[in-house]
Design an enzyme around this catalytic site. Structure first.
Site, PDB file in Angstrom:
ATOM      1  N   ALA A 249       3.296  -2.138  -7.565  1.00  0.00           N
ATOM      2  CA  ALA A 249       2.907  -0.853  -6.971  1.00  0.00           C
ATOM      3  C   ALA A 249       1.882  -0.065  -7.796  1.00  0.00           C
ATOM      4  CB  ALA A 249       4.120   0.036  -6.663  1.00  0.00           C
ATOM      5  N   ALA A 250       1.309  -0.691  -8.831  1.00  0.00           N
ATOM      6  CA  ALA A 250       0.289   0.019  -9.620  1.00  0.00           C
ATOM      7  C   ALA A 250      -0.921   0.342  -8.736  1.00  0.00           C
ATOM      8  CB  ALA A 250      -0.135  -0.829 -10.809  1.00  0.00           C
ATOM      9  N   GLY A 251      -1.334  -0.639  -7.932  1.00  0.00           N
ATOM     10  CA  GLY A 251      -2.464  -0.421  -7.020  1.00  0.00           C
ATOM     11  C   GLY A 251      -2.134   0.647  -5.992  1.00  0.00           C
ATOM     12  N   ASP A 252      -0.899   0.624  -5.499  1.00  0.00           N
ATOM     13  CA  ASP A 252      -0.495   1.615  -4.483  1.00  0.00           C
ATOM     14  C   ASP A 252      -0.533   3.023  -5.060  1.00  0.00           C
ATOM     15  OD1 ASP A 252       0.032  -0.487  -2.734  1.00  0.00           O
ATOM     16  OD2 ASP A 252       2.104  -0.673  -3.414  1.00  0.00           O
TER      17      ASP A 252
HETATM   18  O1  RIB Z   1       2.209  -3.392  -3.714  1.00  0.00           O
HETATM   19  C1  RIB Z   1       3.556  -3.660  -4.009  1.00  0.00           C
HETATM   20  C2  RIB Z   1       4.328  -3.916  -2.747  1.00  0.00           C
HETATM   21  O2  RIB Z   1       3.853  -5.096  -2.146  1.00  0.00           O
HETATM   22  C3  RIB Z   1       5.801  -4.141  -2.923  1.00  0.00           C
HETATM   23  O3  RIB Z   1       6.546  -2.948  -2.918  1.00  0.00           O
HETATM   24  C4  RIB Z   1       6.158  -5.095  -1.803  1.00  0.00           C
HETATM   25  O4  RIB Z   1       7.003  -4.565  -0.841  1.00  0.00           O
HETATM   26  C5  RIB Z   1       4.823  -5.532  -1.205  1.00  0.00           C
HETATM   27  O5  RIB Z   1       4.546  -4.888  -0.039  1.00  0.00           O
END
Ligand code: RIB
Length: 304
Positions: A249-252
């Site tokens: 989730a770093a990119g998110d």
């Molecule tokens: O970017 C990380 C995410 O990728 C995770 O939380 C997983 O669910 C996938 O969607």
């Protein structure tokens, strides 16, 4: 504060922590197992909300326990979930994640209800999109739905952000409706077919997409930072240095940080610097949504 809508996936992450990644055909003993809310769409929405942004989520959950837990989490984070629907007789999306001692991960997404999100769902929620200033999408919902959502958003004058993950080739109708594309190096390579080995390759591939109609790009380069590219030129940004425990989730969270800043009227440079700090803090904790920082934590972080 301007409004942001995220259209995308919500997954329950089934996370195994291991000493090393198993090789093909190898069975290994894991160290621990956890269920942690995730999904690129939901992660980006949660990141935006925790950083003080006003965010709506549009997507589909299954009618199971995971769906219930994921929806409760979004509500707790003060995300408007009017656009989140439960699909009956369908499982929620799950992601099977393995995290190594070094903090690297491998992820398999089984989309479940996320893949039932269709054009009719977008039409039903068109008012939410119309009232938004920014629309943020990823590629964990059907590509046709992404394409339709981008087209609707552009017709309504909404600024569009696409995180092309997991990467796949995009047709010209998608490309021309993207205001800001945020891929990593691997995704950029898959989108363009240009092998990325250095900065020149990043520029060449980005220019290729700009010629096709993308207005601007932020290419994330992990510990090497990121690059912003538009028609006028490019700029490099350093990464904030931290010890990575888990990069999930770093990119998110980087995208969440960038979007919140843009929604506050900050410049793209300010937005990228802020996003880098958000991403850096995220990798110091385990899990997807569990690791996403709050505004106050970013403010307390020392500037580079
Ligand atoms: O970017 C990380 C995410 O990728 C995770 O939380 C997983 O669910 C996938 O969607």
């Amino acid at each position: 504060m301007r409004k942001i809508t995220v259209i995308g996936s919500m997954n329950m992450d089934l996370v195994a922590n291991v000493d090393h990644m198993p090789k093909v055909g190898e069975t290994i003993i894991g160290k621990s197992f956890e269920e942690i809310p995730g999904g690129k769409g939901a992660n980006q929405a949660v990141a935006i909300a925790r950083l003080g942004g006003q965010v709506h989520m549009i997507g589909k959950l299954g009618d199971d326990g995971f769906g219930k837990t994921l929806l409760e989490g979004l509500t707790k984070d003060k995300i408007c979930v009017e656009g989140v629907k439960i699909e009956t007789n369908t499982p929620s999306g799950v992601a099977l994640i393995t995290v190594s001692e070094e903090g690297d991960n491998s992820i398999i997404v089984v989309p479940g209800a996320n893949f039932t999100l269709n054009k009719e769902d977008i039409d039903k929620n068109i008012q939410i999109i119309k009232e938004s200033d920014f629309l943020v999408l990823q590629l964990e919902v059907p590509l046709d739905t992404v394409k339709y959502s981008l087209k609707c958003a552009k017709e309504l004058g909404v600024y569009t952000v696409l995180n092309p993950a997991p990467a796949q080739k995009l047709d010209d109708m998608i490309i021309k409706n993207i205001d800001l594309l945020i891929p990593n190096e691997t995704e950029l390579e898959i989108l363009t077919g240009i092998e990325i080995n250095n900065e020149e390759d990043v520029l060449r591939a980005s220019k290729n997409l700009i010629e096709k109609g993308v207005k601007s790009l932020i290419v994330t380069l992990g510990s090497k930072g990121s690059m912003y590219i538009d028609k006028k030129g490019f700029k490099k940004f350093q990464a904030h240095k931290v010890k990575a425990i888990d990069t999930t989730a770093a990119g998110d969270s980087f995208i969440g940080g960038v979007c919140v800043c843009l929604s506050e009227g900050k410049t793209i440079e300010e937005a990228i610097r802020y996003g880098s700090r958000v991403g850096a803090l995220t990798v110091t904790k385990k899990g997807a949504q569990r690791s996403l920082p709050y505004k106050e934590e970013i403010e307390a972080l020392k500037e580079d």
